[in-house]
Design a protein around this motif. Structure first.
Motif, PDB file in Angstrom:
ATOM      1  N   GLN A  34       0.757  -1.242   0.079  1.00 21.04           N
ATOM      2  CA  GLN A  34      -0.064   0.060  -0.074  1.00 21.04           C
ATOM      3  C   GLN A  34       0.854   1.564  -0.170  1.00 21.04           C
ATOM      4  O   GLN A  34       0.350   2.343   0.206  1.00 21.04           O
ATOM      5  CB  GLN A  34      -0.848   0.107   1.298  1.00 21.04           C
ATOM      6  CG  GLN A  34      -1.955  -0.940   0.988  1.00 21.04           C
ATOM      7  CD  GLN A  34      -3.096  -0.494  -0.094  1.00 21.04           C
ATOM      8  OE1 GLN A  34      -2.981  -1.214  -1.148  1.00 21.04           O
ATOM      9  NE2 GLN A  34      -3.862   0.099   0.235  1.00 21.04           N
ATOM     10  N   ARG A  35       2.102   1.203   0.160  1.00 23.98           N
ATOM     11  CA  ARG A  35       3.039   2.299   0.143  1.00 23.98           C
ATOM     12  C   ARG A  35       2.520   3.185  -1.026  1.00 23.98           C
ATOM     13  O   ARG A  35       2.566   4.501  -0.838  1.00 23.98           O
ATOM     14  CB  ARG A  35       4.484   1.980   0.359  1.00 23.98           C
ATOM     15  CG  ARG A  35       4.793   1.183   1.348  1.00 23.98           C
ATOM     16  CD  ARG A  35       6.310   0.963   1.573  1.00 23.98           C
ATOM     17  NE  ARG A  35       6.869   0.746   2.877  1.00 23.98           N
ATOM     18  CZ  ARG A  35       8.117   0.924   3.155  1.00 23.98           C
ATOM     19  NH1 ARG A  35       8.946   1.190   2.281  1.00 23.98           N
ATOM     20  NH2 ARG A  35       8.409   0.776   4.407  1.00 23.98           N
ATOM     21  N   GLU A  36       2.800   2.759  -2.221  1.00 20.43           N
ATOM     22  CA  GLU A  36       2.726   3.597  -3.297  1.00 20.43           C
ATOM     23  C   GLU A  36       1.407   4.318  -3.437  1.00 20.43           C
ATOM     24  O   GLU A  36       1.255   5.447  -3.762  1.00 20.43           O
ATOM     25  CB  GLU A  36       2.889   2.711  -4.680  1.00 20.43           C
ATOM     26  CG  GLU A  36       2.798   3.706  -5.853  1.00 20.43           C
ATOM     27  CD  GLU A  36       3.209   2.861  -7.152  1.00 20.43           C
ATOM     28  OE1 GLU A  36       2.915   3.288  -8.318  1.00 20.43           O
ATOM     29  OE2 GLU A  36       3.799   1.795  -7.082  1.00 20.43           O
ATOM     30  N   VAL A  37       0.032   3.560  -2.923  1.00 15.33           N
ATOM     31  CA  VAL A  37      -0.938   4.129  -2.820  1.00 15.33           C
ATOM     32  C   VAL A  37      -1.001   5.270  -2.002  1.00 15.33           C
ATOM     33  O   VAL A  37      -1.694   6.492  -2.164  1.00 15.33           O
ATOM     34  CB  VAL A  37      -2.097   3.119  -2.302  1.00 15.33           C
ATOM     35  CG1 VAL A  37      -3.523   3.795  -2.096  1.00 15.33           C
ATOM     36  CG2 VAL A  37      -2.394   2.122  -3.295  1.00 15.33           C
ATOM     37  N   PHE A  49      -1.231  11.128  -0.796  1.00 13.52           N
ATOM     38  CA  PHE A  49      -0.910  12.465  -0.271  1.00 13.52           C
ATOM     39  C   PHE A  49      -0.049  13.488  -1.348  1.00 13.52           C
ATOM     40  O   PHE A  49      -0.408  14.691  -1.327  1.00 13.52           O
ATOM     41  CB  PHE A  49       0.622  12.186   0.616  1.00 13.52           C
ATOM     42  CG  PHE A  49       0.145  12.089   1.966  1.00 13.52           C
ATOM     43  CD1 PHE A  49      -0.057  12.906   2.760  1.00 13.52           C
ATOM     44  CD2 PHE A  49      -0.033  10.823   2.701  1.00 13.52           C
ATOM     45  CE1 PHE A  49      -0.518  12.840   4.187  1.00 13.52           C
ATOM     46  CE2 PHE A  49      -0.541  10.701   3.760  1.00 13.52           C
ATOM     47  CZ  PHE A  49      -0.762  11.676   4.866  1.00 13.52           C
ATOM     48  N   ALA A  50       0.374  12.950  -2.442  1.00 10.09           N
ATOM     49  CA  ALA A  50       0.839  13.750  -3.461  1.00 10.09           C
ATOM     50  C   ALA A  50      -0.538  14.624  -4.155  1.00 10.09           C
ATOM     51  O   ALA A  50      -0.328  15.594  -4.440  1.00 10.09           O
ATOM     52  CB  ALA A  50       1.407  13.035  -4.707  1.00 10.09           C
ATOM     53  N   ALA A  51      -1.647  13.860  -4.475  1.00  7.43           N
ATOM     54  CA  ALA A  51      -2.736  14.455  -4.893  1.00  7.43           C
ATOM     55  C   ALA A  51      -3.371  15.416  -3.842  1.00  7.43           C
ATOM     56  O   ALA A  51      -4.169  16.418  -4.339  1.00  7.43           O
ATOM     57  CB  ALA A  51      -3.837  13.066  -5.096  1.00  7.43           C
ATOM     58  N   ARG A  52      -3.232  15.292  -2.678  1.00  9.84           N
ATOM     59  CA  ARG A  52      -3.869  16.561  -1.613  1.00  9.84           C
ATOM     60  C   ARG A  52      -2.879  17.436  -1.512  1.00  9.84           C
ATOM     61  O   ARG A  52      -3.301  18.293  -0.823  1.00  9.84           O
ATOM     62  CB  ARG A  52      -3.733  15.734  -0.236  1.00  9.84           C
ATOM     63  CG  ARG A  52      -2.656  15.100   0.124  1.00  9.84           C
ATOM     64  CD  ARG A  52      -2.125  15.845   1.682  1.00  9.84           C
ATOM     65  NE  ARG A  52      -1.861  17.175   1.915  1.00  9.84           N
ATOM     66  CZ  ARG A  52      -0.813  17.826   1.571  1.00  9.84           C
ATOM     67  NH1 ARG A  52       0.431  17.239   0.717  1.00  9.84           N
ATOM     68  NH2 ARG A  52      -0.569  19.024   1.788  1.00  9.84           N
TER      69      ARG A  52
END
Length: 107
Positions: free
Chosen positions: A15-18, A23-26
């Motif tokens: 789940q790390r990449e998810v 966080f990048a999207a926020r």
């Protein structure tokens, strides 16, 4: 002095990449909050499956205002595009609170 909030998120390897993509999207969602001073997402390198979400605030009141307003909206205040929230990437979370009593910066 400022206060620091560290959210220790237990994140399975798959789940790390998810988590990082979410966080990048926020990006930008906390930066405009009154009293916000700093954010970092820290990825573990070895020995743990916990990511650390580091935020720094002018005061506890500023943090609480963000928690009750903007953060709540960003973490479940609305429906996802498909009509339901995506499954959390983290399997556990612990919030640590600190008061900054000393600090230094490069000369």
């Amino acid at each position: 002095m400022s206060i620091v909030k560290i959210n220790a998120l237990t994140v399975p390897a798959e789940q790390r990449e998810v988590l990082e993509q979410r966080f990048a999207a926020r990006a930008g969602s906390v930066e405009g909050s009154d009293g916000f001073e700093w954010f970092e997402l820290l990825r573990p390198l070895e020995g743990t499956d916990q990511y650390l979400v580091y935020t720094r605030w002018r005061s506890e009141e500023d943090f609480q205002n963000w928690m009750s307003g903007s953060m709540k909206a960003a973490h479940g205040g609305g429906d996802a595009a498909a009509g339901e929230r995506p499954k959390p990437a983290a399997t556990g979370s612990t919030l640590w609170s600190f008061e900054v009593v000393q600090q230094a910066s490069p000369k």
